[in-house]
Design a protein around this motif. Sequence first.
Motif, mmCIF file in Angstrom:
data_model
loop_
_atom_site.group_PDB
_atom_site.id
_atom_site.type_symbol
_atom_site.label_atom_id
_atom_site.label_comp_id
_atom_site.label_asym_id
_atom_site.label_seq_id
_atom_site.Cartn_x
_atom_site.Cartn_y
_atom_site.Cartn_z
ATOM 1 N N ALA A 1 0.924 -65.659 -14.563
ATOM 2 C CA ALA A 1 0.435 -65.955 -15.908
ATOM 3 C C ALA A 1 -0.718 -66.946 -15.876
ATOM 4 O O ALA A 1 -1.591 -66.927 -16.745
ATOM 5 N N SER A 2 -0.744 -67.814 -14.865
ATOM 6 C CA SER A 2 -1.821 -68.807 -14.777
ATOM 7 C C SER A 2 -3.048 -68.277 -14.039
ATOM 8 O O SER A 2 -4.021 -68.999 -13.869
ATOM 9 N N GLY A 3 -3.016 -67.018 -13.578
ATOM 10 C CA GLY A 3 -4.183 -66.404 -12.967
ATOM 11 C C GLY A 3 -4.210 -66.406 -11.453
ATOM 12 O O GLY A 3 -5.199 -65.998 -10.858
ATOM 13 N N ILE A 4 -3.141 -66.871 -10.815
ATOM 14 C CA ILE A 4 -3.096 -66.873 -9.354
ATOM 15 C C ILE A 4 -2.836 -65.453 -8.867
ATOM 16 O O ILE A 4 -1.917 -64.787 -9.332
ATOM 17 N N ILE A 5 -3.647 -64.972 -7.934
ATOM 18 C CA ILE A 5 -3.487 -63.619 -7.396
ATOM 19 C C ILE A 5 -2.340 -63.611 -6.382
ATOM 20 O O ILE A 5 -2.283 -64.453 -5.495
ATOM 21 N N ILE A 6 -1.439 -62.647 -6.534
ATOM 22 C CA ILE A 6 -0.272 -62.547 -5.662
ATOM 23 C C ILE A 6 -0.588 -61.606 -4.502
ATOM 24 O O ILE A 6 -0.957 -60.455 -4.733
ATOM 25 N N PRO A 7 -0.436 -62.064 -3.240
ATOM 26 C CA PRO A 7 -0.685 -61.167 -2.100
ATOM 27 C C PRO A 7 0.406 -60.097 -2.014
ATOM 28 O O PRO A 7 1.520 -60.274 -2.513
ATOM 29 N N ASP A 8 0.082 -58.967 -1.383
ATOM 30 C CA ASP A 8 1.028 -57.856 -1.270
ATOM 31 C C ASP A 8 2.358 -58.278 -0.671
ATOM 32 O O ASP A 8 3.405 -57.802 -1.073
ATOM 33 N N SER A 9 2.332 -59.180 0.310
ATOM 34 C CA SER A 9 3.564 -59.586 0.985
ATOM 35 C C SER A 9 4.494 -60.390 0.083
ATOM 36 O O SER A 9 5.683 -60.480 0.344
ATOM 37 N N ALA A 10 3.982 -60.959 -1.004
ATOM 38 C CA ALA A 10 4.793 -61.798 -1.882
ATOM 39 C C ALA A 10 5.180 -61.103 -3.184
ATOM 40 O O ALA A 10 5.912 -61.667 -3.985
ATOM 41 N N LYS A 11 4.688 -59.889 -3.394
ATOM 42 C CA LYS A 11 4.989 -59.186 -4.644
ATOM 43 C C LYS A 11 6.460 -58.812 -4.694
ATOM 44 O O LYS A 11 7.035 -58.363 -3.714
ATOM 45 N N GLU A 12 7.035 -58.995 -5.874
ATOM 46 C CA GLU A 12 8.431 -58.608 -6.065
ATOM 47 C C GLU A 12 8.510 -57.146 -6.443
ATOM 48 O O GLU A 12 7.625 -56.606 -7.101
ATOM 49 N N LYS A 13 9.584 -56.515 -6.034
ATOM 50 C CA LYS A 13 9.828 -55.125 -6.378
ATOM 51 C C LYS A 13 10.021 -55.034 -7.891
ATOM 52 O O LYS A 13 10.792 -55.804 -8.467
ATOM 53 N N PRO A 14 9.304 -54.133 -8.570
ATOM 54 C CA PRO A 14 9.456 -54.051 -10.026
ATOM 55 C C PRO A 14 10.863 -53.620 -10.414
ATOM 56 O O PRO A 14 11.535 -52.901 -9.676
ATOM 57 N N GLN A 15 11.317 -54.085 -11.579
ATOM 58 C CA GLN A 15 12.633 -53.726 -12.096
ATOM 59 C C GLN A 15 12.501 -52.966 -13.407
ATOM 60 O O GLN A 15 13.408 -52.930 -14.209
ATOM 61 N N ARG A 16 11.333 -52.371 -13.595
ATOM 62 C CA ARG A 16 11.032 -51.651 -14.821
ATOM 63 C C ARG A 16 10.310 -50.369 -14.438
ATOM 64 O O ARG A 16 9.552 -50.350 -13.476
#
Length: 91
Positions: free
Chosen positions: A24-39
């Motif tokens: 939400a604050s604009g920090i880009i999330i690297p692929d290794s840290a992305k959470e599996k979507p639950q939607r």
Amino acid sequence: MSVNVKPLADRVLVEPAPAEEKTASGIIIPDSAKEKPQRGTIVAVGNGKPDEPLTVTVGDNVLYGKYSGTEISIEGKDYLIMREADIFAIV
């Protein structure tokens, strides 16, 4: 969207929503840290069980458990196949 897969009984085929790219604050999330979507969105449904008709339909946006379903790839696109009981809510 049309998929040539027909789930059996009380199973549904879900197209997961894309993982968040930024916080939400604009920090880009690297692929290794992305959470599996639950939607995700229902793209195919089975016929249900004789005593338990399905309550979800194609096109419903749903919430499901973090470790629900089995990941499958159809024509190069990733989906989850899961039982309707693994779905928590229609949103």
